[in-house]
Design an enzyme around this catalytic site. Structure first.
Site, PDB file in Angstrom:
ATOM      1  CG  ASP A   7      44.199  32.942  44.813  1.00 49.86           C
ATOM      2  OD1 ASP A   7      44.992  33.897  44.897  1.00 49.86           O
ATOM      3  OD2 ASP A   7      44.443  31.813  45.284  1.00 49.86           O
ATOM      4  CG  ASP A 131      53.836  29.007  42.966  1.00 44.30           C
ATOM      5  OD1 ASP A 131      54.021  29.696  43.987  1.00 44.30           O
ATOM      6  OD2 ASP A 131      53.296  29.443  41.935  1.00 44.30           O
TER       7      ASP A 131
END
Length: 247
Positions: A7, A131
């Site tokens: 990330d 998510d």
């Protein structure tokens, strides 16, 4: 298979804790390219790359960096997401060398557009990223905009919506587990894989050791995304791959 995750915020490799940008750990000033080379040397053949700056604010997408990364090494496959909002965004990344494109918030906020993307491109290159946060009623509620905002949609309804256009890959993250090293939500993935056996699910969030990998493999998911455990050397990629193959 086992897929290491990177990330990126402002060019740096980071990990968030349960999706909170104010609780991030920066893994030094090493270029993401160096991490990718390390993971390639350790046996990885695919990288999960997320532009967290772009996911939070599409106007801050790190497109030039992403293109540099994608062109850096053709020996490793990269599935990439974060801040993708247009068909041109997808084409730019594919032309730079991305193997799969991860679509998250747009799939919730503009489903009519994303359904057209599934028709324009191929379900083989688009990953639907869903998510979730579990509410007080034990329902799986989807979060958007880099996990900063809860939508009004349940996980099952969105999967059914995209099942109509032939979605093939779904990445599902239990945000409460992400970056915590507390183990994966195996029950969630068992439910998903048994309900939609035609979809290849990717699990993300919570993996910390080889036992976690064995448990999630038995849920039926096709891939598991691992971030912090590799970055902090809790487990090695080679041992994780071997465990996955033997589970």
């Amino acid at each position: 298979m086992i897929i290491p995750a990177l990330d990126i915020i402002n060019g740096n490799v980071v990990r968030l804790n349960q999706g909170r940008y104010e609780m991030q750990y920066n893994y030094g000033n090493q270029s993401p390219l160096l991490w990718i080379q390390k993971y390639l040397n350790q046996g990885a053949n695919t990288i999960h790359l997320i532009d967290l700056s772009g996911a939070r604010n599409p106007h801050k997408c790190q497109t030039s960096l992403l293109i540099k990364i994608l062109k850096y090494n053709k020996l490793i496959k990269i599935q990439i997401g974060g801040g993708i909002r247009t068909l041109t965004d997808i084409e730019t990344l594919l032309n730079a060398g991305a193997n799969k494109i991860i679509i998250g918030s747009m799939a919730i906020t503009h489903p009519h557009i994303v359904k057209e993307w599934f028709k324009h491109f191929s379900a083989n290159i688009l990953i639907l990223a869903l998510d979730i946060r579990i509410n007080s009623e034990k329902k799986y509620i989807i979060s958007i905009n880099g996990w900063q905002k809860n939508s009004n949609f349940e996980l099952k309804d969105i999967i059914e919506l995209y099942n109509t256009v032939g979605v093939k890959y779904v990445l599902c993250t239990d945000i409460s587990r992400d970056g915590t090293l507390s183990g994966s939500n195996v029950t969630l993935y068992q439910d998903l894989c048994s309900t939609w056996p035609n979809i290849s699910f990717q699990a993300s969030g919570g993996i910390s050791n080889l036992e976690d990998i064995k448990k999630i493999k038995n849920s039926g998911v096709k891939d598991v995304i691992i971030g912090r455990a590799f970055l902090e050397k809790k487990i090695t990629i080679s041992k994780a791959i071997q465990c996955w193959q033997n589970a």
